[in-house]
Motif scaffolding. Structure first.
Motif, PDB file in Angstrom:
ATOM      1  N   ARG A 353     -45.989  75.278 -15.472  1.00  0.00           N
ATOM      2  CA  ARG A 353     -45.218  74.829 -14.275  1.00  0.00           C
ATOM      3  C   ARG A 353     -44.014  75.772 -14.261  1.00  0.00           C
ATOM      4  NH1 ARG A 353     -43.910  69.673 -12.122  1.00  0.00           N
ATOM      5  NH2 ARG A 353     -42.333  70.280 -10.309  1.00  0.00           N
ATOM      6  N   TYR A 354     -43.455  76.193 -15.329  1.00  0.00           N
ATOM      7  CA  TYR A 354     -41.999  76.905 -15.051  1.00  0.00           C
ATOM      8  C   TYR A 354     -42.011  78.237 -15.676  1.00  0.00           C
ATOM      9  CZ  TYR A 354     -40.503  72.032 -14.328  1.00  0.00           C
ATOM     10  OH  TYR A 354     -40.334  70.819 -14.093  1.00  0.00           O
ATOM     11  N   MET A 355     -41.049  78.894 -15.011  1.00  0.00           N
ATOM     12  CA  MET A 355     -40.782  80.303 -15.926  1.00  0.00           C
ATOM     13  C   MET A 355     -39.289  80.379 -15.971  1.00  0.00           C
ATOM     14  SD  MET A 355     -40.997  84.299 -14.443  1.00  0.00           S
ATOM     15  CE  MET A 355     -42.970  84.441 -13.966  1.00  0.00           C
ATOM     16  N   LEU A 356     -39.076  80.722 -17.364  1.00  0.00           N
ATOM     17  CA  LEU A 356     -37.646  81.172 -17.953  1.00  0.00           C
ATOM     18  C   LEU A 356     -37.517  82.280 -17.663  1.00  0.00           C
ATOM     19  CD1 LEU A 356     -36.920  78.915 -21.053  1.00  0.00           C
ATOM     20  CD2 LEU A 356     -35.484  79.049 -18.934  1.00  0.00           C
ATOM     21  N   PHE A 357     -36.347  82.876 -17.222  1.00  0.00           N
ATOM     22  CA  PHE A 357     -36.025  84.399 -17.346  1.00  0.00           C
ATOM     23  C   PHE A 357     -34.461  84.476 -17.337  1.00  0.00           C
ATOM     24  CE2 PHE A 357     -36.608  83.310 -12.687  1.00  0.00           C
ATOM     25  CZ  PHE A 357     -35.510  83.878 -12.333  1.00  0.00           C
ATOM     26  N   THR A 358     -34.008  85.555 -17.315  1.00  0.00           N
ATOM     27  CA  THR A 358     -32.664  85.926 -17.524  1.00  0.00           C
ATOM     28  C   THR A 358     -32.058  86.846 -16.406  1.00  0.00           C
ATOM     29  OG1 THR A 358     -32.868  87.685 -19.148  1.00  0.00           O
ATOM     30  CG2 THR A 358     -32.253  85.328 -19.660  1.00  0.00           C
ATOM     31  N   VAL A 359     -30.736  86.813 -15.842  1.00  0.00           N
ATOM     32  CA  VAL A 359     -30.278  87.638 -14.753  1.00  0.00           C
ATOM     33  C   VAL A 359     -29.083  88.208 -15.405  1.00  0.00           C
ATOM     34  CG1 VAL A 359     -29.323  87.640 -12.654  1.00  0.00           C
ATOM     35  CG2 VAL A 359     -31.535  86.155 -13.078  1.00  0.00           C
ATOM     36  N   ALA A 360     -28.845  89.474 -15.232  1.00  0.00           N
ATOM     37  CA  ALA A 360     -27.652  90.002 -15.451  1.00  0.00           C
ATOM     38  C   ALA A 360     -26.995  90.805 -14.127  1.00  0.00           C
ATOM     39  CB  ALA A 360     -27.815  91.035 -16.697  1.00  0.00           C
ATOM     40  N   ASP A 361     -25.923  91.545 -14.422  1.00  0.00           N
ATOM     41  CA  ASP A 361     -25.377  92.258 -13.134  1.00  0.00           C
ATOM     42  C   ASP A 361     -26.446  93.636 -12.805  1.00  0.00           C
ATOM     43  OD1 ASP A 361     -23.349  90.554 -12.861  1.00  0.00           O
ATOM     44  OD2 ASP A 361     -21.941  91.720 -13.731  1.00  0.00           O
ATOM     45  N   TYR A 362     -26.937  94.138 -13.893  1.00  0.00           N
ATOM     46  CA  TYR A 362     -27.502  95.293 -13.712  1.00  0.00           C
ATOM     47  C   TYR A 362     -28.376  95.694 -14.967  1.00  0.00           C
ATOM     48  CZ  TYR A 362     -23.640  97.682 -16.138  1.00  0.00           C
ATOM     49  OH  TYR A 362     -22.864  97.893 -17.129  1.00  0.00           O
ATOM     50  N   GLY A 363     -29.135  96.685 -14.994  1.00  0.00           N
ATOM     51  CA  GLY A 363     -29.946  96.941 -16.104  1.00  0.00           C
ATOM     52  C   GLY A 363     -31.042  95.923 -16.870  1.00  0.00           C
ATOM     53  N   PHE A 365     -31.171  95.385 -20.624  1.00  0.00           N
ATOM     54  CA  PHE A 365     -30.532  95.159 -22.175  1.00  0.00           C
ATOM     55  C   PHE A 365     -29.690  93.899 -22.008  1.00  0.00           C
ATOM     56  CE2 PHE A 365     -29.441  96.171 -26.444  1.00  0.00           C
ATOM     57  CZ  PHE A 365     -30.406  96.122 -26.920  1.00  0.00           C
ATOM     58  N   PRO A 366     -30.192  92.858 -21.999  1.00  0.00           N
ATOM     59  CA  PRO A 366     -29.435  91.651 -21.748  1.00  0.00           C
ATOM     60  C   PRO A 366     -28.347  91.181 -22.747  1.00  0.00           C
ATOM     61  CG  PRO A 366     -31.628  91.048 -22.137  1.00  0.00           C
ATOM     62  CD  PRO A 366     -31.629  92.246 -21.879  1.00  0.00           C
ATOM     63  N   ILE A 367     -28.740  91.602 -24.034  1.00  0.00           N
ATOM     64  CA  ILE A 367     -27.951  91.160 -25.129  1.00  0.00           C
ATOM     65  C   ILE A 367     -26.511  91.374 -25.382  1.00  0.00           C
ATOM     66  CG2 ILE A 367     -28.600  92.611 -26.817  1.00  0.00           C
ATOM     67  CD1 ILE A 367     -29.513  89.983 -28.379  1.00  0.00           C
ATOM     68  N   TRP A 368     -26.129  92.579 -24.731  1.00  0.00           N
ATOM     69  CA  TRP A 368     -24.932  93.298 -24.687  1.00  0.00           C
ATOM     70  C   TRP A 368     -24.402  93.000 -23.183  1.00  0.00           C
ATOM     71  CZ3 TRP A 368     -22.133  93.418 -28.885  1.00  0.00           C
ATOM     72  CH2 TRP A 368     -22.900  93.864 -30.054  1.00  0.00           C
ATOM     73  N   HIS A 369     -24.719  92.326 -22.491  1.00  0.00           N
ATOM     74  CA  HIS A 369     -24.239  91.917 -21.117  1.00  0.00           C
ATOM     75  C   HIS A 369     -23.827  90.284 -21.176  1.00  0.00           C
ATOM     76  CE1 HIS A 369     -25.624  95.167 -18.078  1.00  0.00           C
ATOM     77  NE2 HIS A 369     -25.906  95.615 -19.186  1.00  0.00           N
ATOM     78  N   GLN A 370     -22.208  90.158 -21.304  1.00  0.00           N
ATOM     79  CA  GLN A 370     -22.043  88.794 -21.606  1.00  0.00           C
ATOM     80  C   GLN A 370     -22.170  87.916 -20.318  1.00  0.00           C
ATOM     81  OE1 GLN A 370     -17.882  89.356 -22.450  1.00  0.00           O
ATOM     82  NE2 GLN A 370     -17.215  88.918 -20.206  1.00  0.00           N
ATOM     83  N   SER A 392     -23.695  79.605 -21.053  1.00  0.00           N
ATOM     84  CA  SER A 392     -22.328  79.756 -21.300  1.00  0.00           C
ATOM     85  C   SER A 392     -21.725  80.983 -20.816  1.00  0.00           C
ATOM     86  CB  SER A 392     -22.412  80.042 -23.114  1.00  0.00           C
ATOM     87  OG  SER A 392     -22.854  81.114 -23.345  1.00  0.00           O
ATOM     88  N   ASP A 393     -20.576  81.345 -21.338  1.00  0.00           N
ATOM     89  CA  ASP A 393     -19.818  82.424 -20.919  1.00  0.00           C
ATOM     90  C   ASP A 393     -20.071  83.901 -21.546  1.00  0.00           C
ATOM     91  OD1 ASP A 393     -18.513  81.857 -23.127  1.00  0.00           O
ATOM     92  OD2 ASP A 393     -16.450  82.093 -22.205  1.00  0.00           O
ATOM     93  N   ARG A 394     -21.183  83.801 -22.374  1.00  0.00           N
ATOM     94  CA  ARG A 394     -21.726  84.846 -23.098  1.00  0.00           C
ATOM     95  C   ARG A 394     -23.033  84.996 -22.771  1.00  0.00           C
ATOM     96  NH1 ARG A 394     -17.148  87.631 -24.782  1.00  0.00           N
ATOM     97  NH2 ARG A 394     -15.344  86.283 -25.411  1.00  0.00           N
ATOM     98  N   SER A 395     -23.701  85.917 -23.704  1.00  0.00           N
ATOM     99  CA  SER A 395     -25.156  86.371 -23.153  1.00  0.00           C
ATOM    100  C   SER A 395     -26.074  85.310 -23.790  1.00  0.00           C
ATOM    101  CB  SER A 395     -25.617  87.622 -23.890  1.00  0.00           C
ATOM    102  OG  SER A 395     -26.840  87.904 -23.744  1.00  0.00           O
ATOM    103  N   ASP A 396     -26.885  84.586 -22.702  1.00  0.00           N
ATOM    104  CA  ASP A 396     -28.035  83.858 -23.203  1.00  0.00           C
ATOM    105  C   ASP A 396     -29.410  84.345 -22.719  1.00  0.00           C
ATOM    106  OD1 ASP A 396     -26.321  81.471 -24.130  1.00  0.00           O
ATOM    107  OD2 ASP A 396     -25.348  81.816 -21.847  1.00  0.00           O
ATOM    108  N   THR A 397     -30.084  84.513 -23.731  1.00  0.00           N
ATOM    109  CA  THR A 397     -31.208  85.298 -23.353  1.00  0.00           C
ATOM    110  C   THR A 397     -32.336  85.235 -24.504  1.00  0.00           C
ATOM    111  OG1 THR A 397     -32.405  87.454 -22.462  1.00  0.00           O
ATOM    112  CG2 THR A 397     -30.591  87.426 -24.150  1.00  0.00           C
ATOM    113  N   TYR A 398     -33.229  86.057 -24.405  1.00  0.00           N
ATOM    114  CA  TYR A 398     -34.567  86.114 -25.369  1.00  0.00           C
ATOM    115  C   TYR A 398     -35.028  84.854 -25.802  1.00  0.00           C
ATOM    116  CZ  TYR A 398     -33.093  91.040 -26.100  1.00  0.00           C
ATOM    117  OH  TYR A 398     -32.944  92.402 -25.849  1.00  0.00           O
ATOM    118  N   HIS A 399     -35.752  84.013 -24.970  1.00  0.00           N
ATOM    119  CA  HIS A 399     -36.123  82.640 -25.091  1.00  0.00           C
ATOM    120  C   HIS A 399     -37.747  82.331 -25.156  1.00  0.00           C
ATOM    121  CE1 HIS A 399     -35.790  84.497 -21.006  1.00  0.00           C
ATOM    122  NE2 HIS A 399     -36.806  83.955 -20.710  1.00  0.00           N
TER     123      HIS A 399
END
Length: 484
Positions: A353-363, A365-370, A392-399
């Motif tokens: 039913r669903y897909m989780l993904f993460t979005v950053a400004d660019y790139g 390697f999300p874990i160092w993109h707050q 949150s206001d920090r990196s949320d990823t790798y789910h």
């Protein structure tokens, strides 16, 4: 502004404070209880370990009561609230689908304070009982003490399933399950005797997932539902440090393609559609039915100079498992140019039913993109939820998803911005996500003195059939199988 009201100790039955000076009066305040971790007003599975917490207001004694419709429990102590696991399990089992009320009374500087109550909603659906993760210092190139661990989520038991101190100090990539089952998993073990360690029904194989047409050995990957195939990226990865602003590390690909591994026939299946020199492809994952492969793709730019123009779209291509063949058409699901962002790490819920993904400004390697945030795509309606109640206001990823598609776990750097910790969130039948809560620990002060990040937490319904000694033996004695 505090609301004050005084009541006698006898009325509240606070004779339980036998080891502390007996207060004559209790001050009622309309403030939330100052607790860490923040477990206020969260939804939790009925099989989770106790949500132990501590008071952060210089408390020297407490009385905490947790009340439901059918059962309740009371704990007393100094400032660390640690529940009896036997009473906790009994309470949560009795209160499935119900709401618990938590009342906190604390002795602070000689005054007993009763805080505004908060709630715990007990979801009727369990979470998978096990989780694996990589414990690593949040540095850049050091992995002298790196372990893959498995945690029992129903209590506080943790065991090491791979330890790089037993494998000549080589790097180990994170552990991935197939079908949320301990019977099917893999991780990449680097070094001269390394390879991809594949676990199928307890039988371990060491594989070299690379052929002459691939950029490198397999990197990011996922299982086909059948367990016969795995889809992987093949990446040439470059780390670089930022010279300006508060950004630290940037990691990007100079080359990356996709390939499917056929574990039954020891072959890598490639396609020119996902091996283009002018396109970077990475983070592949199968759909729930195995008929499609979702992945992230970006046009090549000049690197590192134009890294901020490196933006990945979410794409999809068909896969025929019976024929072992890639599809012949690529669909763009989320267009980076239109969305002005970069997508990574797509994961489909087991029910499709669903897909989780993460979005950053660019790139990629999300874990160092707050600024990295989670998104939830409804694959039936195409609606994307920005998950404001989860991020949150920090990196949320790798789910990753639980097998029932009602729970997911993700790594978040909320709080200090340095250490990733596993948080769990509930998705109800209406598709609403609930406030996340951090992995409970036996000692609620654990996260303050443990200087490790939890990388890529993955959920499983069953325990793994191997341990660190087994992996050491495989590294030293098992011959790696070559793929063509």
């Amino acid at each position: 502004m505090k609301i004050k009201k005084y009541v006698t100790v006898a009325l509240l039955g606070l004779s339980l404070f036998s080891c502390t000076p007996r207060p004559e009066q209790i001050e009622l305040v309309n403030e939330a209880a100052p607790i860490y971790p923040d477990y206020r007003d969260v939804t939790i599975p009925y099989n989770i370990a106790p949500l132990n917490f501590m008071l952060t207001n210089e408390a020297t004694a407490y009385r905490v009561s947790v009340c439901g419709r059918k059962d309740s429990l009371v704990e007393t102590g100094d400032y660390k609230v640690c529940f009896s696991i036997k009473k906790w399990k009994r309470l949560l089992e009795a209160e499935k689908g119900e709401m618990l009320t938590v009342n906190v009374v604390a002795l602070v500087k000689g005054q007993w304070l009763q805080y505004a109550p908060f709630s715990w909603r007990i979801a009727p659906e369990a979470i998978d009982g096990y989780m694996s993760y990589r414990l690593i210092e949040p540095g850049y190139e050091v992995w002298n003490a790196l372990q893959l661990c498995e945690r029992n989520l129903e209590n506080f038991d943790e065991r090491v399933i791979a330890d790089n101190n037993l494998t000549e100090g080589n790097c180990m990539n994170c552990h991935i399950y197939g079908q949320q089952s301990g019977k099917l998993s893999f991780f990449h073990l680097r070094g001269k005797n390394g390879g991809t360690i594949l676990n199928r029904n307890g039988k371990l194989r060491k594989l070299v997932l690379k052929n002459d047409s691939m950029v490198s050995s397999a990197a990011y990957g996922d299982f086909h539902p059948s367990g016969r195939y795995g889809v992987f990226s093949s990446n040439s990865i470059i780390p670089a440090f930022h010279a300006l602003n508060n950004r630290r590390l940037e990691v990007f690909d100079t080359k990356s393609d996709l390939a499917v591994a056929d574990f039954d026939n020891n072959r890598m299946i490639t396609s020119s559609l996902v091996s283009r020199k002018d396109i970077l492809e990475t983070f592949p994952t199968f759909s729930a039915d195995g008929r499609f492969i979702y992945y992230c793709a970006a046009p090549m730019v000049v690197l590192p100079d134009s890294v901020k123009q490196l933006r990945y779209s979410l794409c999809r291509i068909g896969f025929d498992a019976e024929a072992g063949r890639w599809g012949n058409r690529i669909d763009t699901i989320w267009d980076a140019n239109k969305q002005a962002g970069s997508v990574c790490f797509p994961k489909v819920s087991p029910d499709g039913r669903y897909m989780l993904f993460t979005v950053a400004d660019y790139g990629t390697f999300p874990i160092w993109h707050q600024e990295t945030d989670l998104r939830l795509l409804d694959l039936q309606t195409g609606i994307i939820d920005a998950l404001k109640q989860v991020n949150s206001d920090r990196s949320d990823t790798y789910h990753s998803w639980a097998s029932g598609s009602r729970w997911f776990v993700f790594a978040s750097k909320r709080g200090d911005g340095q250490y990733g910790k596993p948080y769990f969130s509930y998705v109800d039948k209406q598709g609403n996500t609930h406030k996340p809560f951090v992995l409970p620990q036996k000692d609620p002060e654990y996260y303050d003195y443990t200087f490790k990040s939890y990388n890529i937490p993955e959920l499983s319904a069953t325990s793994l059939p191997f341990d660190a000694a087994t992996i050491k033996h495989a590294y030293q004695n098992t011959q790696a199988e070559v793929f063509k």
